[in-house]
Design a protein around this motif. Structure first.
Motif, PDB file in Angstrom:
ATOM      1  N   LYS A 241     -54.161   6.705 -35.049  1.00  0.00           N
ATOM      2  CA  LYS A 241     -53.169   7.264 -35.958  1.00  0.00           C
ATOM      3  C   LYS A 241     -53.680   7.171 -37.402  1.00  0.00           C
ATOM      4  O   LYS A 241     -54.164   6.123 -37.804  1.00  0.00           O
ATOM      5  CB  LYS A 241     -51.865   6.476 -35.814  1.00  0.00           C
ATOM      6  CG  LYS A 241     -51.317   6.494 -34.390  1.00  0.00           C
ATOM      7  CD  LYS A 241     -50.128   5.577 -34.192  1.00  0.00           C
ATOM      8  CE  LYS A 241     -50.497   4.131 -33.930  1.00  0.00           C
ATOM      9  NZ  LYS A 241     -50.808   3.809 -32.529  1.00  0.00           N
TER      10      LYS A 241
ATOM     11  N   GLN B 165     -51.052  -5.403 -39.161  1.00  0.00           N
ATOM     12  CA  GLN B 165     -51.520  -4.155 -38.551  1.00  0.00           C
ATOM     13  C   GLN B 165     -52.050  -3.221 -39.627  1.00  0.00           C
ATOM     14  O   GLN B 165     -51.721  -3.389 -40.807  1.00  0.00           O
ATOM     15  CB  GLN B 165     -50.345  -3.436 -37.873  1.00  0.00           C
ATOM     16  CG  GLN B 165     -49.529  -4.277 -36.925  1.00  0.00           C
ATOM     17  CD  GLN B 165     -48.339  -3.499 -36.381  1.00  0.00           C
ATOM     18  OE1 GLN B 165     -47.454  -3.123 -37.131  1.00  0.00           O
ATOM     19  NE2 GLN B 165     -48.323  -3.258 -35.079  1.00  0.00           N
TER      20      GLN B 165
ATOM     21  N   GLU C  43     -50.914  -0.546 -40.182  1.00  0.00           N
ATOM     22  CA  GLU C  43     -49.677  -0.008 -40.732  1.00  0.00           C
ATOM     23  C   GLU C  43     -49.037  -0.918 -41.777  1.00  0.00           C
ATOM     24  O   GLU C  43     -48.357  -0.446 -42.696  1.00  0.00           O
ATOM     25  CB  GLU C  43     -48.657   0.201 -39.597  1.00  0.00           C
ATOM     26  CG  GLU C  43     -49.040   1.264 -38.581  1.00  0.00           C
ATOM     27  CD  GLU C  43     -49.878   0.730 -37.413  1.00  0.00           C
ATOM     28  OE1 GLU C  43     -50.540  -0.314 -37.592  1.00  0.00           O
ATOM     29  OE2 GLU C  43     -49.881   1.367 -36.352  1.00  0.00           O
TER      30      GLU C  43
ATOM     31  N   ARG D  67     -49.182  -6.686 -27.030  1.00  0.00           N
ATOM     32  CA  ARG D  67     -48.512  -5.379 -26.992  1.00  0.00           C
ATOM     33  C   ARG D  67     -47.381  -5.371 -25.983  1.00  0.00           C
ATOM     34  O   ARG D  67     -47.533  -5.911 -24.889  1.00  0.00           O
ATOM     35  CB  ARG D  67     -49.498  -4.299 -26.566  1.00  0.00           C
ATOM     36  CG  ARG D  67     -50.880  -4.496 -27.068  1.00  0.00           C
ATOM     37  CD  ARG D  67     -51.021  -3.811 -28.373  1.00  0.00           C
ATOM     38  NE  ARG D  67     -52.320  -4.180 -28.919  1.00  0.00           N
ATOM     39  CZ  ARG D  67     -52.834  -3.584 -29.964  1.00  0.00           C
ATOM     40  NH1 ARG D  67     -52.178  -2.611 -30.549  1.00  0.00           N
ATOM     41  NH2 ARG D  67     -53.990  -3.970 -30.441  1.00  0.00           N
TER      42      ARG D  67
HETATM   43 MG    MG Z   1     -51.452  -0.530 -33.375  1.00  0.00          MG
END
Ligand code: MG
Ligand code: ATP
Length: 679
Positions: free
Chosen positions: A306, A449, A451, A549
Motif C-alpha cells: 500500500k 507501522q 502507516e 496479525r
Molecule cells: Mg501492515
C-alpha cells in the motif's frame, strides 16, 4: 513465563528525558487532554515560516458514518523540512557536528558528513533536481543502496517540496516498476551498483529493466540520475588505507573494475557530473503543513503493498519527539539504526528523527554477516554506539552463533537497545538484554507501522519497567483500545483487535491516489477507530502485548490463540533458532497447528526434537495447543525487510502451490525447499 519485570537502570533513569512512570503518565494525560498545548509546545522548537492558528491546530474525522476520513495538524502553518533539519542546526552552531558516519560493506570503506556539508550537498542536489524540471508536488523515485547520497536525495526533495518515494534497493525490477507507475515519478535516482556481503547488485541495470516496463505501460520517467558508487570503489574488495574514502567526501577513482552499466544518453546522467556545476545554496520552498512529504509502500507481508502518504508538519514533530524520548537521545550520543532507509524505520529513525534532534548516527551499507558474523558488534565498538536499534529477525539470526562473538567486542557504551518489525519472543529479548546490553540497557520494543509514521506503543528507557515481549504502553498522543469481534471496547485484561481512537501528528493521511482503499482498509471494520490489523492482549498490569496479525490468529477447538505465543515457546528450546506457526484446517478441531522450525547452527532436526517441542507446547500452553505437524525449515520465507510471510507458510501447510504475490519475498528458493520437506 515472561512476566518478570526488568526495571530501568537507575543511572539511566536519573538523567533520562522521562524519568519515571509518574512523569510518563502526566505527560501522556496532557497529550490526550490538551493536544494543542502539548504538541504546540514541541512545535515551538521548529521553524515555521507562517504560524498556525490555535483553533485550526488539530482536526479529524475517524468515523465513516460522519463522512470521509481526514486528519489535519497545524493547518495554516508553512515550513520546510530540510530547513528545520539542516539550516537550523548549522545556525545554532552545530555545523561541524557529524550528522552521519558512513560504514561501508567493506570495513575499510568509511566516511562521515557534517551538518554543514550535508546542507551544502542537499542544496546542490536540490538545484540539480530543479535543473531536471522537478517542481513542488512532483514525485521522485529513489532506488539506492545505503550510501550518503540517499539521505541527501531525500532532503533535496524536501528542499523544493518534491515528494520522494524510496523503493528498497533489494526489490526486483517488477516491484520497482509497479511503484514508479503507482506514484507517476518524474525522475529516478539510483546508483550503478552495490556490494552486499560478497554479492554484487547492479542497481542501474535493474532500473533500466523497470523503466522499460514503465514505458510499455504508458508512463515515462524523464531522467535517471546515477551515483557512481562502484566506480569510486577502486577495488571493491581490495584494501586501501586512508582516513576517509568512498563516501561523499571520498575520492572518486576512475576505477579499475568498472562494472558494465547500461546507459541511455537522452535520459541518464551521473550524479557527480551534475553536482560539479551545481550552486551550493538553494532557498527552501515553503510548503503547507499538510502538503505531502513522502510516499512509502508497506512491506507487503499480508498482500499487495500500500502506498502510504505522509505529510509535513505532523510527521516532523512526531518523528522528532519519538526519537528523543524512545531512544533517550542526548547531545554527544552516537545512535545506530540498522534498518534500510527503504523502510519506514529508515525514513523516521535513520533520517528524519535523528536529524530533527541534531543527532549523530551511523549509516551502515553492509550485512550483519560480512566479513564475519560479528560485524554488528564490531561497528558498535568502532563508533562507540550508545543507542542501537534493530529487528528481532537480526537478533535471532545472530543468537544462532552464540555469545562468544559478542564478547569479543567492547559494547559498554550501549544505553538503549531497540527492536522493531515483529513481536520479539522472550528468548530473543533476554539474549539481547543479557548478552548485548549486559543487563544494564533498557530495551525499547517499539510497535508501529508504515502507516503510523513513528512509534505508537513503546516503553520509555528511563521510565517504563519492562516485560520481555511486551511493547508496554502508548506513546504521547496515542490512545489505543482493544475491541472484540463486535466492536465492543474490552476494558481491563483481555485480547482483541488493536485499534486507535484518534490520530497523533505523525499518522498517515491517505493511500496515494486511492483514498477509498485507505478508508476501507483502516476505517471500515470498526467505525470511529483506526484499525491496525494486529491483535493485542492487555495483562493485569495494563501492559500491551502485540500478538501478531489478526489473519494469523488461530482457533483450535474453540480456543483462540496467537501464533506469537506458540512461536515463543518453540524458540525457548536451546536447539531452535527460529519458528513460525500457521493454522491448517482440521476436520475435527476446526484448525490445527502447523509449525516450521529452523534449528540452531550445528544442530540437526530430528524426530526426538519434534517430539520434545510438541510436549513443550502442550505443557506451556495447554493440551489443545499441541501442534499436529512440526516441519523442518532450513530457512523461512521472509519479506525483504526480514518478516516471516505466514500467508505463504499457510499455503505450504496445505500443499497448495498457488502461493500468490511473492514480489516482496527476499528469497523465492526457500519456498521450493519447504514444499519438498513437507512430511
Ligand atoms: Mg501492515
Ligand atoms: P503489509 O502491510 O504490506 O502487510 P507490513 O505490515 O509488514 O506489510 P510494515 O508497516 O513495515 O509492513 O510493518 C508493520 C507491522 O509490523 C505491524 O502491523 C506489526 O504486525 C509488525 N510489528 C512492527 N513492530 C512490531 C512490534 N514491536 N511488535 C509486534 N509487531 C510489530
Amino acid at each position: 513465563m515472561a512476566d518478570r519485570i526488568y526495571n530501568p537502570n537507575p543511572e539511566l533513569a536519573k538523567k533520562a528525558h522521562c524519568k519515571s512512570m509518574q512523569q510518563y503518565k502526566t505527560m501522556h494525560e496532557k497529550s490526550i487532554e490538551y493536544p494543542e498545548a502539548f504538541w504546540g509546545e514541541i512545535a515551538k522548537e521548529f521553524y515555521w515560516e507562517t504560524a498556525t492558528s490555535n483553533d485550526k491546530f488539530f482536526s479529524y474525522n475517524f468515523d465513516l458514518n460522519q463522512g470521509d476520513i481526514y486528519i489535519k495538524w497545524m493547518e495554516g502553518a508553512t515550513t520546510n523540512l530540510s530547513f528545520n533539519l539542516l539550516d537550523k542546526n548549522v545556525k545554532c552552531g552545530n555545523g561541524e557536528k557529524i550528522a552521519f558516519y558512513w560504514e561501508g560493506n567493506d570495513p575499510d570503506d568509511y566516511s562521515k558528513l557534517t551538518y554543514k556539508k550535508l546542507l551544502q550537498e542537499t542544496c546542490m542536489f536540490a538545484n540539480v533536481l530543479k535543473s531536471k524540471g522537478v517542481q513542488k508536488g512532483d514525485r521522485v523515485a529513489i532506488y539506492m543502496p545505503m550510501i550518503l547520497e540517499l539521505p541527501i536525495a531525500m532532503l533535496a526533495c524536501t528542499r523544493i517540496g518534491a515528494v520522494h518515494s524510496v523503493v528498497f534497493g533489494g526489490y526486483s525490477s517488477d516491484s520497482l516498476a509497479e511503484r514508479i507507475m503507482d506514484c507517476k515519478a518524474k525522475v529516478l535516482i539510483t546508483a550503478d551498483g552495490v556490494f552486499r556481503g560478497e554479492k554484487l547488485l547492479l542497481l542501474k541495470n535493474i532500473c533500466d529493466d523497470a523503466l522499460t516496463k514503465v514505458k510499455a505501460h504508458g508512463h515515462e520517467v524523464e531522467c535517471c540520475v546515477v551515483v557512481g558508487h562502484l566506480r569510486r570503489l577502486a577495488n571493491p574488495h581490495g584494501k586501501i588505507t586512508g582516513e576517509t574514502k568512498n563516501g561523499v567526501n571520498g575520492t572518486s577513482n576512475g576505477g579499475s573494475s568498472e562494472p558494465n552499466v547500461s546507459w541511455d544518453d537522452d535520459r541518464d546522467c551521473w550524479w557527480h557530473e551534475e553536482m560539479e556545476e551545481a550552486e551550493p545554496s538553494c532557498y527552501p520552498v515553503w510548503v503547507a503543513a499538510e502538503d505531502p512529504l513522502f510516499i512509502l509502500y508497506t512491506s507487503g507481508s499480508t498482500g499487495k503493498p500500500k502506498g502510504v502518504l505522509h505529510t509535513t508538519a505532523g510527521y516532523l514533530i512526531y518523528a522528532a519527539t519519538t526519537f528523543k524520548y524512545v531512544f533517550d537521545y542526548k547531545p554527544g550520543d552516537v545512535y545506530w539504526c540498522t534498518a534500510d532507509i527503504g523502510w519506514i524505520t529508515g525514513h523516521t529513525y535513520v533520517v528524519y528523527g535523528p536529524l530533527a534532534n541534531g543527532a549523530t548516527s551511523v549509516i551502515f551499507e553492509g550485512t550483519p554477516f560480512y566479513p564475519h558474523n560479528d560485524r554488528y558488534w564490531s561497528v558498535i565498538d568502532k563508533y562507540k554506539v550508545n543507542q542501537f536499534y534493530t529487528a528481532p529477525t537480526a537478533i535471532r539470526s545472530l543468537m544462532k552463533f552464540g555469545d562468544e562473538l559478542v564478547k569479543k567486542h567492547d559494547l559498554s557504551t550501549l544505553k538503549v537497545l531497540g527492536s522493531v518489525g515483529e513481536p520479539i519472543n522472550s528468548e530473543a529479548w533476554l539474549w539481547f538484554y543479557n548478552h548485548v546490553g549486559h543487563g544494564k540497557c533498557s530495551i525499547a520494543d517499539t510497535f508501529w507501522q508504515t502507516e503510523t509514521g513513528g512509534h505508537v506503543i513503546t516503553p520509555l528507557p528511563g521510565a517504563t519497567p519492562m516485560k520481555p515481549g511486551s511493547a508496554t504502553f502508548p506513546f504521547f498522543g496515542v490512545l489505543p483500545e482493544l475491541l472484540d469481534e463486535d466492536g465492543r471496547v474490552i476494558e481491563g485484561e483481555g485480547e482483541g483487535y488493536l485499534v486507535f481512537r484518534r490520530p497523533w501528528p505523525g499518522m498517515m493521511r491517505s493511500l496515494y491516489g486511492n483514498h477509498d482503499r485507505f478508508q476501507t482498509t483502516y476505517f471500515d471494520r470498526f467505525h470511529g477507530f483506526y484499525c491496525t490489523g494486529d491483535g493485542a492482549r492487555r495483562d493485569a498490569d495494563g501492559y500491551l502485548w502485540v500478538t501478531g496479525r489478526i489473519d494469523d490468529m488461530l482457533n483450535v477447538s474453540g480456543h483462540l490463540m496467537s501464533t506469537a505465543e506458540v512461536e515463543s515457546v518453540l524458540t525457548e528450546h536451546s536447539d531452535v533458532a527460529e519458528a513460525a506457526v500457521v493454522s491448517k484446517p482440521h476436520p475435527v478441531k476446526g484448525q490445527c497447528l502447523y509449525c516450521f522450525v529452523t534449528p540452531n547452527e550445528g544442530r540437526i532436526f530430528s524426530k526426538q526434537l519434534s517430539d520434545e517441542l510438541k510436549r513443550k507446547v502442550r505443557e506451556k500452553i495447554g493440551p489443545f495447543a499441541q501442534p499436529d505437524v512440526i516441519q523442518h525449515a532450513p530457512g523461512l520465507p521472509k519479506t525483504r525487510s526480514g518478516k516471516i510471510m505466514r500467508r505463504i507458510l499457510r499455503k505450504i501447510a496445505i500443499g497448495d502451490k498457488n502461493v500468490g504475490d511473492v514480489s516482496t519475498l527476499a528469497d523465492e528458493a526457500v519456498v521450493d525447499v519447504l514444499f519438498q520437506l513437507r512430511p
